[in-house]
Motif scaffolding. Structure first.
Motif, PDB file in Angstrom:
ATOM      1  N   GLY A   8       0.815  -1.211   0.000  1.00  0.00           N
ATOM      2  CA  GLY A   8       0.000   0.000   0.000  1.00  0.00           C
ATOM      3  C   GLY A   8       0.844   1.253   0.000  1.00  0.00           C
ATOM      4  N   GLY A   9       0.243   2.336   0.442  1.00  0.00           N
ATOM      5  CA  GLY A   9       0.941   3.617   0.436  1.00  0.00           C
ATOM      6  C   GLY A   9       0.251   4.609  -0.469  1.00  0.00           C
ATOM      7  N   LYS A  10       0.692   5.843  -0.403  1.00  0.00           N
ATOM      8  CA  LYS A  10       0.040   6.923  -1.144  1.00  0.00           C
ATOM      9  C   LYS A  10       0.417   6.920  -2.622  1.00  0.00           C
ATOM     10  N   ARG A  11       1.542   6.294  -2.975  1.00  0.00           N
ATOM     11  CA  ARG A  11       2.060   6.270  -4.348  1.00  0.00           C
ATOM     12  C   ARG A  11       2.287   7.693  -4.866  1.00  0.00           C
ATOM     13  N   VAL A  12       2.752   8.568  -3.998  1.00  0.00           N
ATOM     14  CA  VAL A  12       2.952   9.969  -4.364  1.00  0.00           C
ATOM     15  C   VAL A  12       3.949  10.110  -5.516  1.00  0.00           C
ATOM     16  N   ARG A  13       5.059   9.392  -5.466  1.00  0.00           N
ATOM     17  CA  ARG A  13       6.110   9.572  -6.473  1.00  0.00           C
ATOM     18  C   ARG A  13       5.659   9.160  -7.869  1.00  0.00           C
ATOM     19  N   PRO A  14       5.109   7.961  -8.064  1.00  0.00           N
ATOM     20  CA  PRO A  14       4.638   7.634  -9.416  1.00  0.00           C
ATOM     21  C   PRO A  14       3.502   8.536  -9.885  1.00  0.00           C
ATOM     22  N   LEU A  15       2.648   8.959  -8.962  1.00  0.00           N
ATOM     23  CA  LEU A  15       1.565   9.874  -9.342  1.00  0.00           C
ATOM     24  C   LEU A  15       2.122  11.220  -9.793  1.00  0.00           C
ATOM     25  N   LEU A  16       3.191  11.685  -9.147  1.00  0.00           N
ATOM     26  CA  LEU A  16       3.816  12.940  -9.569  1.00  0.00           C
ATOM     27  C   LEU A  16       4.437  12.806 -10.961  1.00  0.00           C
ATOM     28  N   THR A  17       5.009  11.650 -11.259  1.00  0.00           N
ATOM     29  CA  THR A  17       5.542  11.422 -12.610  1.00  0.00           C
ATOM     30  C   THR A  17       4.434  11.578 -13.646  1.00  0.00           C
ATOM     31  N   LEU A  18       3.303  10.952 -13.390  1.00  0.00           N
ATOM     32  CA  LEU A  18       2.184  11.013 -14.341  1.00  0.00           C
ATOM     33  C   LEU A  18       1.559  12.403 -14.374  1.00  0.00           C
ATOM     34  N   GLY A  33      12.065  14.769  -6.622  1.00  0.00           N
ATOM     35  CA  GLY A  33      12.468  15.613  -7.739  1.00  0.00           C
ATOM     36  C   GLY A  33      12.627  14.821  -9.016  1.00  0.00           C
ATOM     37  N   PHE A  34      13.243  13.635  -8.914  1.00  0.00           N
ATOM     38  CA  PHE A  34      13.381  12.796 -10.105  1.00  0.00           C
ATOM     39  C   PHE A  34      12.015  12.383 -10.625  1.00  0.00           C
ATOM     40  N   ALA A  35      11.099  12.039  -9.734  1.00  0.00           N
ATOM     41  CA  ALA A  35       9.764  11.600 -10.145  1.00  0.00           C
ATOM     42  C   ALA A  35       9.092  12.656 -11.018  1.00  0.00           C
ATOM     43  N   VAL A  36       9.166  13.914 -10.591  1.00  0.00           N
ATOM     44  CA  VAL A  36       8.546  14.998 -11.356  1.00  0.00           C
ATOM     45  C   VAL A  36       9.328  15.259 -12.646  1.00  0.00           C
ATOM     46  N   ALA A  37      10.646  15.359 -12.533  1.00  0.00           N
ATOM     47  CA  ALA A  37      11.474  15.647 -13.709  1.00  0.00           C
ATOM     48  C   ALA A  37      11.343  14.561 -14.770  1.00  0.00           C
ATOM     49  N   ALA A  38      11.244  13.305 -14.336  1.00  0.00           N
ATOM     50  CA  ALA A  38      11.131  12.197 -15.292  1.00  0.00           C
ATOM     51  C   ALA A  38       9.889  12.342 -16.161  1.00  0.00           C
TER      52      ALA A  38
END
Length: 295
Positions: free
Chosen positions: A45-55, A187-192
């Motif tokens: 589980g978890g919020k999945r913030v990083r992959p969501l920020l990528t998308l 930062g990488f998640a968003v930049a990617a």
């Protein structure tokens, strides 16, 4: 903030991420126990913030494609590896994560270490073999992920965090820890996402600056929740930072000062988004989401 739009985005794309994450592990030819340990934490589980920020960064420029999900899931695998290792007795020594037993409590310390190692290295395999993406983009993504996750990024920040326990830190030292321990992978998640969408060099400057501010928003809020949060809602014990003698924003600035600092960085993040040529509405909503979250 448009709560409905963000909720719709999170609801739709988190489900897509949840479905894909275990699939990226199913085809790996490795011992079954290792695969089970990897899947256990990926599905915790978890919020999945990083992959969501990528998308969300992709959505600022174009519609989401399958390759974007691959990179988003790779980011989450690196994040999950860091959590598995963080929970180990030699690190934070936690028994629970998101309300479930931590990996080493279920599979033992040795397998937990190896599961983390496997998730980290598999993430690079996923990014370096993206179908239909030019080699220059794959190399850029691989290099930036290595920088964000490695000694100059997350691992360096974690080292400074450990060395900072039971010691007085300045605000500058605390920000160094959080920029690297938490902020660099965010930062990488968003930049990617922006890189995949073909963002201009000028936009990339603002995207990176936004992500840096957002990383501090995330960590300051974490520090606040460690004092004021609800253990059941958060799925982990609160007050752990105080027990370990860690310097936090509330301890350094007072709770009122920490909350004021939170809003300063949130405003800075939104300011950088206003300079973008894309339509970053979801990225702006994420700033509000992170300042208002309760877990």
């Amino acid at each position: 903030m448009n709560h409905n739009e963000l909720e719709t985005f999170i609801g739709q794309f988190r489900d897509e991420i949840e479905q894909r994450l275990p699939r990226f592990l199913e085809s790996i030819d490795c011992p079954d126990t290792l695969k089970k340990a990897m899947v256990y934490s990926i599905q915790a589980g978890g919020k999945r913030v990083r992959p969501l920020l990528t998308l969300a960064a992709v959505k600022a420029y174009r519609d989401v494609k399958e390759i974007d999900y691959t990179v988003a899931c790779a980011v989450e695998m690196v994040h999950t590896y860091s959590l598995i290792h963080d929970d180990l007795p030699a690190m934070d020594d936690d028994d629970y994560r998101r309300g479930k037993l931590t990996n080493h409590k279920v599979f033992g310390e040795a397998l937990a270490i190896l599961a983390g190692d496997a998730l980290l290295t598999h993430a690079f395999a996923m990014i370096s073999s993206l179908p239909g993406v030019d080699d220059r983009t794959k190399i850029t993504l691989t290099q930036e992920l290595a920088h964000a996750a490695g000694p100059q990024g997350m691992v360096g920040g974690q080292t400074a965090d450990i060395e900072g326990e039971r010691r007085d830190l300045s605000l500058q030292e605390l920000e160094y820890i959080h920029h690297h321990k938490t902020g660099d992978l965010l930062g990488f998640a968003v930049a990617a996402g922006a890189i995949l969408a073909g963002s201009s060099p000028e936009d990339m400057k603002h995207i990176r600056a936004y992500a840096k501010e957002l990383g501090l928003v995330f960590q300051i809020k974490d520090d606040i929740l460690d004092v004021e949060g609800d253990s059941l809602e958060m799925g982990k014990s609160t007050g752990s930072d105080e027990n370990k003698g860690k310097v936090t924003y509330p301890r350094l600035l007072t709770m009122a000062g920490a909350k004021e600092k939170l809003m300063v960085h949130a405003d800075n993040a939104k300011e950088h988004l206003r300079a973008l040529s894309g339509t970053p509405l979801i990225l702006e909503d994420f700033v509000h989401y992170m300042t208002e979250r309760t877990k």
